[in-house]
Design an enzyme around this catalytic site. Sequence first.
Site, short mmCIF file in Angstrom:
data_model
loop_
_atom_site.label_atom_id
_atom_site.label_comp_id
_atom_site.label_asym_id
_atom_site.label_seq_id
_atom_site.Cartn_x
_atom_site.Cartn_y
_atom_site.Cartn_z
N HIS A 89 -26.63 43.83 0.24
CA HIS A 89 -26.04 45.04 -0.38
C HIS A 89 -27.04 45.14 -1.58
O HIS A 89 -27.45 46.47 -1.65
CB HIS A 89 -24.63 44.93 -0.53
CG HIS A 89 -24.02 46.30 -1.09
ND1 HIS A 89 -22.99 46.45 -2.00
CD2 HIS A 89 -24.45 47.51 -0.94
CE1 HIS A 89 -22.79 47.55 -2.30
NE2 HIS A 89 -23.84 48.21 -1.61
N HIS A 133 -24.05 38.67 2.15
CA HIS A 133 -23.84 40.08 2.40
C HIS A 133 -23.96 40.81 0.87
O HIS A 133 -24.53 42.09 1.04
CB HIS A 133 -22.35 40.27 2.65
CG HIS A 133 -22.16 40.20 4.19
ND1 HIS A 133 -23.11 40.56 5.29
CD2 HIS A 133 -21.42 39.39 5.03
CE1 HIS A 133 -22.87 39.96 6.40
NE2 HIS A 133 -21.81 39.47 6.60
N HIS A 185 -21.84 32.70 3.24
CA HIS A 185 -22.16 33.83 3.98
C HIS A 185 -21.71 35.21 3.38
O HIS A 185 -22.48 36.06 3.62
CB HIS A 185 -21.30 33.58 5.43
CG HIS A 185 -21.24 34.61 6.36
ND1 HIS A 185 -22.28 34.68 7.36
CD2 HIS A 185 -20.57 35.66 6.55
CE1 HIS A 185 -21.83 35.76 8.12
NE2 HIS A 185 -20.92 36.55 7.35
N GLU A 186 -20.38 34.93 2.87
CA GLU A 186 -20.03 36.23 2.33
C GLU A 186 -20.79 36.63 1.05
O GLU A 186 -21.15 37.85 0.83
CB GLU A 186 -18.71 36.19 1.52
CG GLU A 186 -17.64 35.82 3.13
CD GLU A 186 -17.69 36.90 4.12
OE1 GLU A 186 -18.16 38.24 3.86
OE2 GLU A 186 -17.32 36.39 5.22
ZN LIG Z 1 -20.47 38.44 7.48
#
Ligand SMILES: [Zn+2]
Length: 227
Positions: A103, A99, A95-96
């Site tokens: 980005h 991100h 999940h991280e």
């Molecule tokens: Zn998140």
Amino acid sequence: MPVLAAAGIIVVLALVFGPSWWIKHVLKKHGVERPDLPGTGGEFARHLLDEAKLPDVKVEVTDQGDHYDPMDRTVRLMPQHHDVRSVAAVAVAAHEVSHAIQHARGEPAFQRRFELVTKLIWVQRFATGVLLLAPVMFILVKAPLLVALQILAAVALMGIGVAVHIVTLPVEFDASFGKALPVLEGRRYLSEQDMPAARSVLKAAAYTYVAGALSTLLNIARWFRVF
Ligand SMILES: [Zn+2]
């Protein structure tokens, strides 16, 4: 009337406490050590970042909650995810990393969220200041109406925080289900039996900020006890 008030309090507490409790429960339940998995959350995050051609995005351990920091371009994981082999660790890492990918690709929704949340920090600092000043105001001017207005303003400002996180939920869902889930499913990092657990963790990861913002509202409830 007292029954209604009690029911109201229970509903409010369930709304405020419920999501954070559910997230903690899901992460703990699927956080049991699994020596059969190929790596820890930290190692898995590194692997996915390298695979996504993002070797300069760092992976670090933190005690501030799992997150991706766009300023430092760093994925930070809690020790129980960074250093442990578990379904929760693998899913949270995926999940991280998603991100970091949002980005790097300059996805507009991520960019918008980033800007909103940056502004939000100031709104929350301001709201906390307004709340802190309320008892002082009461001592100085002894005008309950003014203090009530002040509290109302602070609660409204904090409410904006919750609203922003709800508005930006699509960014979280894209991280969990648009990016992390296909990677976990397609590459078979986890077995078929582990996928339902991974899905619950990804859902919990997506709601983390909304739950966090709701807890901020709970902090306001604590302020009321000052009076
Ligand atoms: Zn998140």
